[in-house]
Design a protein around this motif. Structure first.
Motif, PDB file in Angstrom:
ATOM      1  N   ALA A 162       0.839  -1.205   0.000  1.00  0.00           N
ATOM      2  CA  ALA A 162       0.000   0.000   0.000  1.00  0.00           C
ATOM      3  C   ALA A 162       0.868   1.247   0.000  1.00  0.00           C
ATOM      4  N   PHE A 194      -7.770 -11.227  -3.593  1.00  0.00           N
ATOM      5  CA  PHE A 194      -7.789  -9.794  -3.323  1.00  0.00           C
ATOM      6  C   PHE A 194      -8.960  -9.411  -2.429  1.00  0.00           C
ATOM      7  N   ASP A 195     -10.106 -10.006  -2.674  1.00  0.00           N
ATOM      8  CA  ASP A 195     -11.262  -9.722  -1.821  1.00  0.00           C
ATOM      9  C   ASP A 195     -10.964 -10.086  -0.371  1.00  0.00           C
ATOM     10  N   PHE A 198      -8.434  -7.441   1.090  1.00  0.00           N
ATOM     11  CA  PHE A 198      -9.090  -6.170   1.395  1.00  0.00           C
ATOM     12  C   PHE A 198      -9.981  -6.294   2.633  1.00  0.00           C
ATOM     13  N   TRP A 201      -8.051  -6.199   5.954  1.00  0.00           N
ATOM     14  CA  TRP A 201      -7.618  -4.868   6.393  1.00  0.00           C
ATOM     15  C   TRP A 201      -8.749  -3.857   6.406  1.00  0.00           C
ATOM     16  N   ILE A 203     -10.543  -2.581   4.094  1.00  0.00           N
ATOM     17  CA  ILE A 203     -10.366  -1.554   3.072  1.00  0.00           C
ATOM     18  C   ILE A 203     -11.535  -1.645   2.095  1.00  0.00           C
ATOM     19  N   LYS A 204     -12.284  -0.588   1.994  1.00  0.00           N
ATOM     20  CA  LYS A 204     -13.388  -0.544   1.051  1.00  0.00           C
ATOM     21  C   LYS A 204     -12.847  -0.336  -0.366  1.00  0.00           C
ATOM     22  N   LYS A 205     -13.501  -0.936  -1.321  1.00  0.00           N
ATOM     23  CA  LYS A 205     -13.037  -0.803  -2.699  1.00  0.00           C
ATOM     24  C   LYS A 205     -13.174   0.627  -3.209  1.00  0.00           C
ATOM     25  N   VAL A 208      -9.912   2.332  -2.853  1.00  0.00           N
ATOM     26  CA  VAL A 208      -8.797   1.855  -3.679  1.00  0.00           C
ATOM     27  C   VAL A 208      -8.648   2.795  -4.867  1.00  0.00           C
ATOM     28  N   CYS A 226     -12.347  -8.125  -9.719  1.00  0.00           N
ATOM     29  CA  CYS A 226     -12.362  -7.560  -8.365  1.00  0.00           C
ATOM     30  C   CYS A 226     -13.086  -6.220  -8.326  1.00  0.00           C
ATOM     31  N   VAL A 228     -11.775  -3.148  -9.271  1.00  0.00           N
ATOM     32  CA  VAL A 228     -10.917  -2.025  -8.897  1.00  0.00           C
ATOM     33  C   VAL A 228     -10.147  -1.559 -10.130  1.00  0.00           C
TER      34      VAL A 228
END
Length: 584
Positions: A162, A194-195, A198, A201, A203-205, A208, A226, A228
């Motif tokens: 990140a 990846f889902d 995320f 952590w 983390i909302k898409k 991103v 995904c 993103v």
């Protein structure tokens, strides 16, 4: 007096009660005397504790396992294992145990199992908690990803690093995952991984900004699945352009094949290497090994050609006295020399985009400067004119879509070193309009900004005069000089927002200055643009961070630790890369 006639009543308690009831003065004296005795005993005990003998005894007494001192030393040993790529078995090595015993004899060093099963997960949680706090309230995060397969074990790892800009316009980086990735590397499988990452952590898409990946089709498919945004790694794209434009040429590939045989001759013969070293010393040439290239790294091929040129005299002397498998002709030597001159700007660009400071804002200016340099004729074009033309076509083909990608041109226009000076008319209009829309969206403005039709300035004409010795930096200077003149003639439209107009009308800052420092100093003047800059300047232009992570992984999963569990390897990688953030 003693408490009656029975023997069982003959005790001091009854006597003290008698004194208290019948003789209060004597009872008071007795209490004072007892208090004085207790005080004297305490002083004696304290003096004994501070004596040299007692201090020596205390130093030989082992720490309790759960004592603060023992836990502190154990934590530091675990940090050393993670930061220095040490195996857990180091705590069983005789030399290390003797060192610990000498430094602190009272410390009991735990077993390797304790460090792998208890200390490492505990340290991982401490670091992960810190990273979670750093990511709190970060609305726009950029990522890099790649897949690595170990050469010494059946292990594949999917990375996720990140990168973001905090409120003080400081670039922050963290490794979030080095996730075990078993099975087929399909786009659907990667998207599912990846889902999970995320979700781990939180983390909302929507947060991103972009994911930097390689150009493999499965990675592109995964990012689409995904949901993103993603961009290809500029270094990988540059590799493909050089391979398509130059390294695939027959005459050049023949020279490279001969060069590899020459390098291999010295790499596989200690006697030949020793003789070449003696010749280098006799000729006063710097003693160095010839560079071996790697097929997947075009710049390693460039370095191989350069090392051959540097040792041309030494190789000539060696070939006169000793047998070599192959030799380069005079024409081939000239071809290699001109090829290194042609590819030198690509090597310079590769170094620039691989630095931590490089962002997606550097892509369009670098490509424009590179194309201009390749369009010029030079004295060193002899024998490589066709390759140079093919290379220019490859650059146009591979990077053509960058000029229509908003993630690229918005980052470029928000970089105060470039702004809109590297755009043609169409791209400039699209960039300004899209920037205005993004500013309005990010500031929750309800009014829509319309860009009226304006008179288009003349297209820039690329000069193709015969000039040699030009570099990428010279191309940047030419482009900025021409755009500065054009802007004075055409002017900027006055119908865009005040912030965008004011920002674009100001001079550029030098290329060696930091764009983040500029926005930190000017965010009060351009608050909406500063917010957009935090988003678009957070994205790197390569996936180099993931590749650096895999370089560290190869030190952890090596031949001595080829049976390490992937879960342990991931935690070690995570701690190694992120622990400096906690230590700071």
């Amino acid at each position: 007096m003693r408490g009656g006639c029975r023997v069982k009543s003959f005790n001091t308690t009854n006597l003290i009660c008698h004194l208290k009831n019948r003789h209060p003065d004597l009872h008071k004296q007795l209490q004072e005397k007892n208090a004085a005795n207790i005080s004297q005993q305490a002083k004696t005990k304290a003096a004994a504790a501070g004596s040299p003998i007692q201090q020596v005894l205390d130093k030989t007494k082992k720490f309790a396992k759960d004592s603060a001192k023992a836990r502190s030393i154990t934590d530091k040993v675990m940090e050393m294992i993670a930061l220095d790529d040490q195996p857990f078995s180091v705590v069983e090595d005789q030399g290390f145990r003797r060192l610990i015993e000498h430094i602190e004899p009272r410390y009991n060093l735990p077993s390797r199992r304790y460090f792998s099963d208890v200390s490492l997960p505990a340290l991982y949680e401490v670091v992960a908690t810190h990273i979670h706090k750093l990511l709190d309230n970060v609305t726009d995060i950029s990522f890099t990803t790649d897949i690595w397969s170990s050469d010494v074990s059946q292990m594949s790892i999917l990375s996720l690093t990140a990168q973001w800009i905090n409120e003080n316009f400081e670039m922050k980086r963290a490794v979030l995952h080095a996730h075990e990735f078993a099975g087929s590397h399909t786009g659907v499988a990667i998207a599912g991984a990846f889902d999970c990452m995320f979700a781990r952590w939180k983390i909302k898409k929507d947060n991103v900004h972009v994911v930097l990946r390689d150009n493999a089709r499965n990675m592109q498919k995964a990012m689409e699945e995904c949901g993103v945004k993603s961009l290809g790694c500029m270094a990988h794209t540059l590799q493909l352009a050089v391979h398509d434009g130059v390294l695939s040429q027959r005459s050049i590939s023949d020279c490279l094949a001969i060069g590899r045989k020459i390098v291999g001759h010295f790499r596989h013969s200690q006697l030949a290497t020793s003789r070449l070293r003696d010749i280098q010393q006799e000729l006063g040439i710097k003693t160095m090994m010839l560079q071996q290239d790697v097929a997947t790294r075009w710049n390693s091929t460039f370095l191989m050609m350069k090392s051959l040129l540097d040792q041309k005299r030494a190789l000539g002397v060696y070939g006169a006295d000793h047998e070599m498998p192959v030799c380069l002709s005079a024409h081939q030597w000239g071809l290699i020399e001109n090829m290194t001159t042609l590819l030198a700007p690509f090597e310079q660009l590769t170094k620039e985009i691989s630095s931590h400071q490089a962002t997606t804002a550097d892509v369009i200016p670098s490509v424009v400067a590179l194309k201009r340099l390749l369009s010029k004729t030079a004295d060193t074009d002899s024998g490589v004119r066709t390759a140079k033309h093919t290379l220019l076509e490859a650059v146009n083909e591979r990077f053509g879509s960058a000029f229509s990608e908003p993630l690229y041109y918005l980052a470029t226009i928000l970089d105060p070193r470039y702004k809109d000076r590297y755009f043609d008319t169409v791209t400039k209009q699209a960039a300004v309009k899209t920037l205005q829309q993004q500013v309005d969206k990010m500031t929750h403005s309800d009014s829509a900004t319309e860009t009226p039709d304006t008179e288009e300035p003349q297209e820039k004409m690329i000069r193709t005069s015969d000039e040699g010795g030009k570099s990428l930096l010279d191309m940047h200077d030419e482009i900025l000089e021409e755009n500065s003149t054009m802007e004075q003639q055409a002017g900027l439209t006055s119908h865009i927002s005040v912030q965008v107009h004011g920002y674009l009308s100001e001079p550029l800052i030098p290329r060696n200055e930091s764009p983040l420092q500029y926005w930190k100093s000017n965010m009060s003047r351009f608050p909406a643009l500063a917010k957009a800059a935090r988003k678009y300047l957070s994205a790197p232009c390569t996936s180099v961070d993931s590749e650096r992570l895999f370089s560290a992984a190869s030190h952890i999963v090596d031949e001595k630790r080829n049976r390490i569990q992937c879960e342990k390897a991931e935690m070690l990688l995570f701690v190694k890369k992120n622990l400096p953030l906690v230590m700071k």
